[in-house]
Design a protein around this motif. Sequence first.
Motif, mmCIF file in Angstrom:
data_model
loop_
_atom_site.group_PDB
_atom_site.id
_atom_site.type_symbol
_atom_site.label_atom_id
_atom_site.label_comp_id
_atom_site.label_asym_id
_atom_site.label_seq_id
_atom_site.Cartn_x
_atom_site.Cartn_y
_atom_site.Cartn_z
ATOM 1 N N LYS A 75 0.835 -1.212 0.000
ATOM 2 C CA LYS A 75 0.000 0.000 0.000
ATOM 3 C C LYS A 75 0.877 1.272 0.000
ATOM 4 C CE LYS A 75 -3.987 2.159 2.151
ATOM 5 N NZ LYS A 75 -3.499 3.426 1.686
ATOM 6 N N LYS B 69 -1.470 -1.331 -8.603
ATOM 7 C CA LYS B 69 -2.601 -0.968 -7.727
ATOM 8 C C LYS B 69 -3.734 -1.986 -7.896
ATOM 9 C CE LYS B 69 -5.369 2.968 -6.375
ATOM 10 N NZ LYS B 69 -6.522 3.612 -6.962
ATOM 11 N N TYR C 150 -2.758 -5.136 -6.248
ATOM 12 C CA TYR C 150 -2.876 -4.988 -4.784
ATOM 13 C C TYR C 150 -4.330 -5.179 -4.343
ATOM 14 C CZ TYR C 150 -3.496 -2.492 -0.358
ATOM 15 O OH TYR C 150 -3.859 -2.151 0.922
ATOM 16 N N GLU C 151 -5.255 -4.528 -5.066
ATOM 17 C CA GLU C 151 -6.682 -4.616 -4.694
ATOM 18 C C GLU C 151 -7.201 -6.048 -4.804
ATOM 19 O OE1 GLU C 151 -8.060 -1.618 -7.323
ATOM 20 O OE2 GLU C 151 -7.613 0.007 -5.918
#
Lengths: 286, 493
Positions: free
Chosen positions: B268, B295, B298-299
């Motif tokens: 993050k 990103k 990551y999500e």
Amino acid sequence: MIIWSIAKTTFGDAMRKKVVQIFLVVAMGLIIISLSFSQALSFSRQEGSATDIMLVKSFGLGLMALAGWLISLVMGVSLIPQEIERRTIYTILSKPVKRFEFIIGKYLGAMLTLAVCVGLMGVVFFGVVIAKAHGADVSSATQTSGITNVGSHGADIWDWNMLWGVVMIYLQFMVLSAVVILFSVFFTPTVNFFMGLGVYIVGVMASLTETLATTQDGNMILKWFYTIIHWCIPNFDKFNVTNTLLHPEAHITNVANYTGKVALYGLTYTLVMMLLAVIIFEKKEV
Amino acid sequence: MGEGKRRLLIVLTIAMFIAMVAAQSLVDPMQVAIRKGEKSVSSSDNSELMVQLPGQFVLASAVGFKEVIAGALWVRADTFFHEGEYQAIVPIVRLVTWLDPHNIDVFTTGAWHLDYNFVDENQLSDKRYIPASVALLKEGIANNPNIWDLYFELAWTHYNKKIGDQQQALYWMKKACEHDGYDVNSGKKVDRPEFVDRMLAHQYEKIGDFDNAVKQWYKARKRVEHILKKNVHTSEYVDASSLDVCDRNLALLLLRMAWRYGDMDAYKQGIDVAMRVGKHDRGMSQWKQATLAAKKDYEQRLASGKPFGDVRKPIDAGFQVSVKRLSPKVLLISGKLNLVPTSEYQNLASECFTNWFAENQKADANNKVAWRDGSRVSWMLADYGYKTPDLKTFNWKLDNNSMVVWDSIYVQGGSFSSKIDLSKNPDFYPFKAKKYTLTVWVSPQQPSSPDFIQDRIGWKGEALTDKNYLDTKMLPGSRCLKWEKTITREQLL
């Protein structure tokens, strides 16, 4: 008053000496010539201008020391023998002039001469340093890897460290002149010159005699010999702080404090020499 | 003068002499303090040096021209440098540092010559000079303890790049970061260059101290901000790009911590920093695209909650080494190293950002590769039981009977091979010992394992396995590969 009169006469005589004038003029000329020094080393990471200025300072201080040393010796060795040889000493001492006044007057005259000589050389030296610093390309890099330079400064036109350097040079010749005056009471000028030279060389290497005095394991005679040498011969090494003054990163923590203590040492040493000279001269048959 | 007065003068003289001795006692400690660094050259070494100095130079130095003589000698060294006469330079370096112990440039250049420039016909440097080089720099530090330059030189050039002792490199790098510099023209104190602080962050990363590495990147960034604010008009080289360098390195460190070890907090933070960096890019830069892909990754991982980490999956290094004597003192070192087949990059977490595997799959036959080359295998041949001497002060007296030589071999297509010719320089390779140790090893640290290799095996070689040569002692905390063999002189000659 009598002492001051003798000092003024000695100063006048010394300044009229061709040899003193030549040393002075040559030294000042060489200091000016040092302006043309250039040392841009292609594999050096230091900027040429910084090295140039450092060399000019080193050369100037070195030259002042050399000229001062020669003037002290050449002038000092003949101060008293010359008066005896010319027989003018009879005239002086027959007047109400005490012998100690004569010695002290001679010494002060020598110091006055050296002050003028060192002063003149100092003025030329500062002029050269200022000219060099003024003309220097000041965008120097300070770092090893040559990538980044932050907050660079221009060359300082006035470097106070150099003033301390000149003061130190004068102080050491205050001591050397006292030694030479003492020797001139009982040595001929030639012998005095070489004795003075010897004392100066040993004194310049005082840190070596100090090391030798502490590293003579088991040999007590040598240990004592070097210890006596270290304490009795003037430590001219203490007056030599040129390298430290030339490198601004290696500051003496308190220059005034150090200079003050060295001056105290020089003054006490000079007094010992002058007292000995007076004691011996009082008994000397002229 | 009466006898009474005379006696009084004698007493006064004795009193003044005592006062003089007392005054000298006051000055002595101050003089020692001023010249404390110079004391590291012992008196015997001084005598040795004085013998090397021509008589007129000794005299000139004695009467106050030390720096001038040092300058003249340095010019002479320059001539030798351009003529390739490196051997001739180092004695001059020694004289110059003795005459002028605050000349930083001479210490760094001298140490560099000792480390790199005494080379044999195959351009291998004589490693026996390395302890002398380190001692020379330590002497330089003792003479100039208040500036960053020599600490950094010792850390980066010597311990990091040359010796590979990363803990020592870290120690000296920290010291460098405790000091500022000075301007050689004005003598005024100036900020140390900001890259010094960045190198400390890299150094922490190198030894696997990630917490401190992250902290150091923030510190380095803060310092750049401070310098920019303070020197808004005078700073010529520090600009916003220095901030960008800090941010990009910090982002990559955090993202790699995530991809390699599955650290979601780091993920993050890394994306936040990467997004901030991307704001300065014009248009949809590669960095921005990669950050957006990361990103998304990551999500998805946050939603799935599955543990991940590219170094969790072991990789068999299949390390094999063979040594063949081709002729007297000529060896062929060859072998295999399974680092890293292209297939190993499939489904790595880092792929979302690097996209290397996908790009390679799409490439035409000429550009498609089966291996990700870049690893290096190191080798060292030394006298049996050889230990690097720990010199306390600079010492010229090399043990000419000892032998130690090392280098590295590039791994290409999973194999490596190099001919080591030690027959041409008997001064470098005297072969006086009866037995020798040949060590061949692989380190997970850079430069042996670049970033993209570490993406698969980890900073500390966590993914490395090998049934024969896995070693955990050579670099404490890391997994290396080490092959070792004792060879007799008869076998080599």
